[in-house]
Each structure stands twice: as structure tokens, then as C-alpha cells.
Scaffold this motif. Sequence first.
Motif, PDB file in Angstrom:
ATOM      1  N   LEU A 156      -2.298   4.976  76.052  1.00  0.00           N
ATOM      2  CA  LEU A 156      -2.987   3.698  76.049  1.00  0.00           C
ATOM      3  C   LEU A 156      -4.145   3.861  77.020  1.00  0.00           C
ATOM      4  N   GLU A 157      -5.374   3.876  76.460  1.00  0.00           N
ATOM      5  CA  GLU A 157      -6.565   4.182  77.245  1.00  0.00           C
ATOM      6  C   GLU A 157      -6.350   5.544  77.901  1.00  0.00           C
ATOM      7  N   ASP A 158      -6.363   5.606  79.253  1.00  0.00           N
ATOM      8  CA  ASP A 158      -6.215   6.909  79.909  1.00  0.00           C
ATOM      9  C   ASP A 158      -4.826   7.070  80.520  1.00  0.00           C
ATOM     10  N   ARG A 159      -3.853   6.310  80.007  1.00  0.00           N
ATOM     11  CA  ARG A 159      -2.502   6.358  80.579  1.00  0.00           C
ATOM     12  C   ARG A 159      -1.521   6.894  79.551  1.00  0.00           C
ATOM     13  N   PRO A 160      -1.146   8.154  79.649  1.00  0.00           N
ATOM     14  CA  PRO A 160      -0.196   8.716  78.680  1.00  0.00           C
ATOM     15  C   PRO A 160       1.141   7.968  78.702  1.00  0.00           C
ATOM     16  N   ARG A 161       1.753   7.877  77.538  1.00  0.00           N
ATOM     17  CA  ARG A 161       3.023   7.167  77.384  1.00  0.00           C
ATOM     18  C   ARG A 161       4.180   8.173  77.344  1.00  0.00           C
ATOM     19  N   TYR A 162       5.259   7.815  78.018  1.00  0.00           N
ATOM     20  CA  TYR A 162       6.473   8.635  78.029  1.00  0.00           C
ATOM     21  C   TYR A 162       7.574   7.845  77.336  1.00  0.00           C
ATOM     22  N   THR A 163       8.281   8.488  76.428  1.00  0.00           N
ATOM     23  CA  THR A 163       9.382   7.816  75.734  1.00  0.00           C
ATOM     24  C   THR A 163      10.635   8.684  75.779  1.00  0.00           C
ATOM     25  N   PRO A 164      11.814   8.057  75.768  1.00  0.00           N
ATOM     26  CA  PRO A 164      13.053   8.848  75.770  1.00  0.00           C
ATOM     27  C   PRO A 164      13.177   9.758  74.555  1.00  0.00           C
ATOM     28  N   THR A 165      12.701   9.299  73.401  1.00  0.00           N
ATOM     29  CA  THR A 165      12.925  10.049  72.152  1.00  0.00           C
ATOM     30  C   THR A 165      11.911  11.172  71.963  1.00  0.00           C
ATOM     31  N   THR A 166      10.623  10.823  71.876  1.00  0.00           N
ATOM     32  CA  THR A 166       9.639  11.844  71.507  1.00  0.00           C
ATOM     33  C   THR A 166       9.353  12.836  72.619  1.00  0.00           C
ATOM     34  N   THR A 167       9.393  12.402  73.867  1.00  0.00           N
ATOM     35  CA  THR A 167       9.018  13.313  74.949  1.00  0.00           C
ATOM     36  C   THR A 167      10.221  13.975  75.645  1.00  0.00           C
ATOM     37  N   PHE A 168      11.266  13.205  75.896  1.00  0.00           N
ATOM     38  CA  PHE A 168      12.403  13.786  76.619  1.00  0.00           C
ATOM     39  C   PHE A 168      13.375  14.504  75.682  1.00  0.00           C
ATOM     40  N   GLU A 169      13.800  13.840  74.633  1.00  0.00           N
ATOM     41  CA  GLU A 169      14.858  14.405  73.793  1.00  0.00           C
ATOM     42  C   GLU A 169      14.400  15.627  72.999  1.00  0.00           C
ATOM     43  N   THR A 170      13.092  15.828  72.879  1.00  0.00           N
ATOM     44  CA  THR A 170      12.602  17.015  72.172  1.00  0.00           C
ATOM     45  C   THR A 170      12.342  18.194  73.117  1.00  0.00           C
ATOM     46  N   PHE A 171      12.345  17.937  74.419  1.00  0.00           N
ATOM     47  CA  PHE A 171      11.946  18.977  75.368  1.00  0.00           C
ATOM     48  C   PHE A 171      13.061  20.000  75.569  1.00  0.00           C
ATOM     49  N   PRO A 172      12.773  21.293  75.353  1.00  0.00           N
ATOM     50  CA  PRO A 172      13.793  22.328  75.548  1.00  0.00           C
ATOM     51  C   PRO A 172      13.864  22.769  77.018  1.00  0.00           C
ATOM     52  N   PHE A 173      14.885  22.341  77.699  1.00  0.00           N
ATOM     53  CA  PHE A 173      15.100  22.767  79.087  1.00  0.00           C
ATOM     54  C   PHE A 173      15.439  24.262  79.115  1.00  0.00           C
ATOM     55  N   PRO A 174      15.284  24.908  80.260  1.00  0.00           N
ATOM     56  CA  PRO A 174      15.712  26.314  80.360  1.00  0.00           C
ATOM     57  C   PRO A 174      17.196  26.475  80.007  1.00  0.00           C
ATOM     58  N   GLU A 175      17.509  27.618  79.500  1.00  0.00           N
ATOM     59  CA  GLU A 175      18.887  27.920  79.121  1.00  0.00           C
ATOM     60  C   GLU A 175      19.812  27.712  80.320  1.00  0.00           C
TER      61      GLU A 175
END
Length: 963
Positions: A818-837
Motif C-alpha cells: 500500500l503506497e510504499d508500505r509492504p504488506r505482510y500476511t500469515p498465508t502468502t508471506t509466512f506460510e510459503t517461506f521455507p525455513f532452513p532444514e
Amino acid sequence: MTPHEFIKKWSNSKLKERSAAQEHFLDLCRILNEPTPAEVDPSGESYGFEVGATTTTGGRGFADVFKRDHFGWEYKGTHSNLDAAFAQLQRYAVALDNPPLLIVSDIGTTIRIHTNWTNSVSKKYVIPIVDLEDAEKRQWLKWAFSEPDLLRPKKTRQELTEEVAGEFAELAKSLRSRGHKPEEVAHFINRLVFCMFAEDVKLLPERMFTKMIERALDDPAEFEAFARTLFLAMKDGGRVGFEKVAWFNGGLFNDDLVFALTKDELKIIHRAAVQYWGDIDPSILGTLFERGLDPDKRSQLGAHYTDRDKIMMIINPVIVEPLTEEWEAAKGEIVGLLLKAEEAEMNAKAAGGRASSSRRGRATTARNEAQAVLDRYLQRLADYRVLDPACGSGNFLYLALRALKDLEHRAQVEAEALGLPRRFPSIGPEVVKGIEINPYAAELARVSVWVGEIQWMLKNGFAASMEPVLKPLETIECRDALIGPDGSEAEWPKADAIVGNPPFLGDRLMVGRLGEDESEAIRTVFAGRLPRSSDLVCYWFEKASAALGAHRTDRFGFVATNSIRGGSNRKSIEKAMSICPLATAWSDEEWMVDGAAVRVSLLCFARGNAPILLLNGRAVAVINADLTGDGIDLTKALKLSSNRGVCVHGSKKIGSFDIDGEEARHLLQSPVNPNGRPNSDVLAPLWNGADIVRRPGDRWIIDFGMEMKEADAAVFERPFALVVDRVKPDRLTNRNPVLVENWWLHGGPRPAMRNTLPFLTRSIATPALAKHRLFVFVPKPVLADSQLMVVLRDDDTTFGILHSWFHEIWSLRMGTSLEDRPRYTPTTTFETFPFPESLTPDVPTAAYADNPHAIAIAAAAARLNELRENWLNPPDLVRREPEVVPGFPDRVLPVDDKAAAILKKRTLTNLYNDRPAWLDNVHKALDAAVAAAYGWPADLSDDEILARLFALNQERAAAQKGD
């Protein structure tokens, strides 16, 4: 040659234009000490006489003299009509690549320099030949030959438009303050504006409007009668005094609505009237209309000022470029046919007899075929239709019309240069179609289109149409673009191209702005086609995509908030891409809405395979649905089961449960309740995004948990009384029966969060929207509100991974903004992120104890947190005061007023804006530890990081599917 000698030779010369023009020009070169065309460009292509002449046109060029990027110059005989010469030069300016100056001159009396910059107001420099001994006037000519930019008017069309709009805003405010209806005020002001425009382009008799205002300044009481007489004459055609007034019509002058004006208000109009309105940008009509309305009604119109360059970023790829390609193909065919005709004629001359007659016949046939090719292209343009289904005051439509008229004009001029006859322009406002729900805006759209039409005709050397001047435009409809009168889906007219700037309204704001009934009607009609959580703009994308699929259009291009790139909004892009390619896009551009800058995405779709895909102005192999163009399509990243349920939204109140710190402490120190429990059981500090990116405030919240019965809540007497007073009235009017039935409880209590927090020592939170992706530890029992994303882990290792560049770059690409403020969401940003093994969120914290990578990351993360806390709250500036009752975090207070002023600037946002060396170093150490946990080098490029993370996501997603 001296100026005196030039004047003596040429003043009132009787020589004919054709025989004297070149000598006249060469003499000018001599008195100005400028090189001649032959000295500068022996080929004559960029600087020469009779530029554009061909053997087929009989030796006459588009201009008598042409200097590229400087001027086109047309000569006439002494005392000839220079207005006619200027109109002729205007008609051929496009063939000369629109030089910045258009100069007309007769042989013996006058030289006129007309400026021709696209976005500058017009200016005319008149130089009588007898005044060429005047150094200033010779300097004007010298600049025309060598430095034309020095003749450029200082004021742009946009600046003129905004300046005048500001003046009229004061007039609108004054009229509204006297009780006049806002819509009528806006309508009246636009009549005044159009009168000024009509006067300056000679559609009204000389200075008629300005003289009317000047006369009314002597006696303001006469203004109403004067204006009513003029408006009625413009309505049907008539006379004002002895002066004849044309028939204007078109809806703008459909009655005699006039307001009495004070002398100060008439002065505002007079200051505006003395400007040259022929150059005014038609978008001012929408700007003035908005400023004439009440502020709370502006956003319903969407008729804000947006400069033409931005709008053309859509019109060019959707309309201009494909039609230009068609013309280039047609022109190539015409050239081939005319060469064939020329060859047949030459052979006919050489052959004689019957052979000669036959070959002349072939030449005629070839010329007729060439004419037929031109006619087909011109008919293609005449039949072309452009639709803007959210047209506001018509900015997109009038620029689309101008673009189509430019295409027709260029084709006519270039065909004439090849030897085919030229015709009067045939394209008019009928080629544009619009849909607009606001009747006043629909009227403005029609007027804006006609102003644009009139300006184009005059700028290109043609007379404006008359009888009436403003013809009705039934193709611009006043209705809802999404829902029909019977509640079914509204139908859009067929069009070759669809363009526009649909309304920007997030899904959560739709009910507040459109009302519950209209919002629900839209979502019901489009159920199954778009998620209910889609922003309003997505419904326009859906309908345009459906038009593509049904072959009711070939191309479309829209402006959208840049949040369309992610979340459920992205479904509308994916839907369109399943039908046709996303051919051109700009992912993040500045745009103006109600005078405020917002960040938008511009998307243009085209049927068929576009030869070149352009993203942000650069050619790319592919454009992904998230408006990226690299080889990694992150829109295909999948949710990972290891991350599920770990990141959640904070508590959603739906009601005024929050209280300030003073009131909270008063409740905390109140006597124990009849149930034997203190109020601290139902009170908690409340954090939102501002508490993280700035400094923690002192807000608290009344919270009866998830399941407390009303009777049990009532025993907490004073907190319950506050909820009865502040929450209950609104909740009882809510349409959701659950919220009504449980009015004393938060509307979105987040069971997953509340059931997990008791087992953690703290949690991790990040704002949903923030300039920097910042994570902080949230102490117990602070409650996070719904604008915080809460990670249900309390270990330093997870905190460190989340704060690494690996996670940040993933979240920037996977989130929306939104404008220059990136949005963080539980689904698209966190749940898709592959943490280290072995460091994934489903691994118990105890397992980290023997993991060297977990230990290294935790150490780096703890150091980051320690240094940040020391910078935010230095011990010499703060004192820590225990809360009034045990169980809550200490209060961090400034030691004095001086410390308070310093601490006010010590925020995480300011820290990361400055990013001092120590902060950069500790982040690098953290990134290195996380890279080692992945088994990757620490110096990977951003593209390499994303590629590896995406590959890891796909690998784990495939493995969990197999499980």
C-alpha cells in the motif's frame, strides 16, 4: 548583410512567395550570422527547403523550410493571410515530427513564431520586418535558429490548469457557504470555464465573456441577468446584443442556472478570464467539479487530475502501438503499389501504342489498389471504439480520442506525401464510449471529450465543428458499470479496446463507502468468479477479462492499486492471463487520487501473442501475475504444512474496547470485584503497528476472553459498564448475529493465538503494513491487535530467521503493498517461506539446544535485539517504573522533558531509515548465520536467493503432497 539592408530590400516587397522565399530565408541567416541549410546539412534531410517534397506531390513540401528539433517555416506573399499559413503548417506538423516552433512569414511585412511544445501554454512572438533593427526581436529569431528552448513558455499546461483550479476552489467554497447545492455549484463553475475556453478559441464573439465580467464588476447585481442571457443564447443559438452566439447545446447549457456573485467572486473569475484558456487541459473540468462538491462526495466521482503522460502509459500500448503497426504494414503495401504504378507509367511512355494503353491501365489499377488500402485503414480507425467503464470526467476518453485522431492525421499526411489525395478528418467523439454512475461526471466526460476534440482540430489547422458545437454524446452512459437496475450483472458495450482508472476501494472499505446492500449485491453477482475479499477494482478486471473471452474486445488496460499483485486480488490478474497475455505492465507507479499520491500498478492485456513483453519499460521473457519479470514465478509458491497456524492476525475488537493508560490504571487500582477477582484479569496493554515502528503508546484494552458468559463478565463491574456504554450500542446494530449475541466479546478473538500464548514466555510480531519489515518480541500479557501479525514462537532462532534478509526479500516479493508500505500476511508471506532444514516452525524449541546453526542464529538475533533496545531506550534517558499492579511489563518513561524530546525521534523506523554502521554489521552477522543454516554462500545475489528459496518451497510442497 545588416538588418537595415534586409529591411530596405524586403519591406513591402512585391516578389512572389515561390520565387523569393528561399532568398528571403538566406538573407535572414546572414543578418543573424547563422549557417545556411546547405552549410549545416547538404543532404537537406534535417535542415533544408521544401522538406517532404516528392516527385509525386509535384515538388511542394510540408514546409518551405524545416530544421529538425527547431522549426517548420511557411512563407506567403506580402500581406497574405498568415492565419491560413499557420493552419497549413499545423496540418503538416506531424510529418515534421512536431517541431517546437511553427513559424509563418510573408515576404514583406511580418514574421510570426508560434510555440508548439506539447505540455506548455501557447505563445506567439510577432516580429514586423521593419523592426528587425530591434536587438530583442532579432534575438527571438536567433533563438529559433539555434536555441529554441529559450522561447519555450515558462508555464506548463498542467501548471495553468492547477493554478486556475485553485482559484475556482475558493469560488466554489464561497458559493457553498451561502447554501447552494454542491452539484449545482460545480455545474455552474464548469459553465464559466467553458465560456472562457469558447471565447479564447473564437467560438464566442471577441472577448464577449470577459467584457461581460468587466461590466458586472461595475455593478455586481447585473451579473445574473448578463449570464442568464448568455447561457440561454448558448443553449439554442441566438444573440447577445448585436452579437450572434453559436448553438452550443450538449447538456452543459440546458438551463439558465445562474448564481448571484459578489464583487470579490467576480474578481476571481476576471483573473481567470484573462488567462489564455485555449491551452487549458480538459482534465481541469473534473478537478473543478471535485472541488465544487462537498469533500465527502469527491471520492464518489474519481475525476481527479492525472497528467496525460501517466494516462498515455496505458493508451499507448493498448491503442496507439497496435494501430501504428497496422498503419506501417498498410503503408508498406501502399508504397509497393505506387512503385508498381510508377514503373508501369514509365514503361507506358517507352512502349507507345496498345502496349502503352495497357500499361497505363495497370498503373491506374495499382493506384486504385493503393487508395483502397488507405481507405481500409482509415475506415478501420473510423470504426474503432474505445470504452472506459469508469470514465469519471473523461480524462482517459478525451486522450483516447486525441490518439485516434493523431493516427488518422498521420496516415493522411504520410499518404499524401506518397501521392494519394488527402481528406478532411472524419474521426470524432463518437469513437469513445463511457460508463459513469454520477450524472454530473457523465456530463463532464461529454464536455471534456468535446473540448479535447475542439482543441485538436484547432491545433492541427482545422475548423471546429458547429451547429451545435457540443453535440450530444449518447455513447457516454450514466449508469452502474457492475450491477444492472434489476440486480443482475451490468452489460458493457462492445469495444475494440477498454481502458480506464476504476475506483480504488479495498474490500474492507466497500461496505462503509458503498453501503452493505450494494457491496453484497456486487459480491453475490460475481460469486464463484472472484473471492469475496477482492478489492473493488478487481471487478472491473473480471468484466474486462470476460469481454476478452467473449471476443467483445481485443485489448484492455487499467490502473489498479498495487495491492492487486498479491493475495486474493491477484486472482483477477491470473484470470485475465488465462485468457490472453499480460503484454505491458508497470508494477509500481505514482498516481494521484483526490490530490494525494498513491502507488499503483498499470496492466495492459492483449489478445494473441505479443511480440515483445514490456515490464516497467524493459523487454522481458515473461510477466508473472505478481508483476515480476524474472524467471522465477513466485505466484506459484505453495503453503507449507510446517508453517501452518504459527503466524496469525492479532485480536480484532469490532468495538471501542480500548482505553487510555490513565483510565486503565484507575481500573487496575479499583477494589476487587464481587467475584473476588481483580480487574487485571480483564485488562491488558494493547499494541498495534504504530507501537512497533514508532514507540509503544499507553493504550490498554478490556478483554473478556473468548468464551466468558455475559453474567460472568458483568461481575467485573466497572470494565463491563464501560463496554455497555461504548461497545454495546454499535454492536447491537451489526448485521452479524454472532456479534450481536456476544456483544461484550471481541469480534475476532483469534483462538489459535489465545490457546498458544499461555505456553510461551513471549511472542514475535510484525506490522501488517510497514516501510521496513520489522519484528519485535511482545511481552506477556500484551495483546496484539489485528494490524499485527503474531508469530507464536518465543525463541531467538525463529526471531533471527524472520529478521534475516532471506525472509525479508521473500516477504517483499510475496506480499502486496500500500503506497510504499509492504504488506505482510500469515498465508502468502509466512506460510510459503521455507525455513532452513531442522529449523522449521513445527520443530520444538528444545530441539534447537544441540543444533549449532540454531545456536549461531540465536546469538546473532539476541545481539541485534539487545543493541536495538539499548539504542531505543538508553539508560541515561529512561527510567523503568513498575506497573501499578504486578504481572504487567514495566513502564519505560523519559527521565525529563529533554529526554522525552530525544526519545520521540528514537523509533525503529528512524533507526532503519538511517541504518547506522553498527546496525548494518549486526544484520550482516545474522544473515551469515542464516545462510550457513541453509548451507548457502553468504554473498548470494537477491535473484539467486529467491531462486533457491523458491526451489526449496517447491521441493517441500511436493514432499508434503506425497505424504
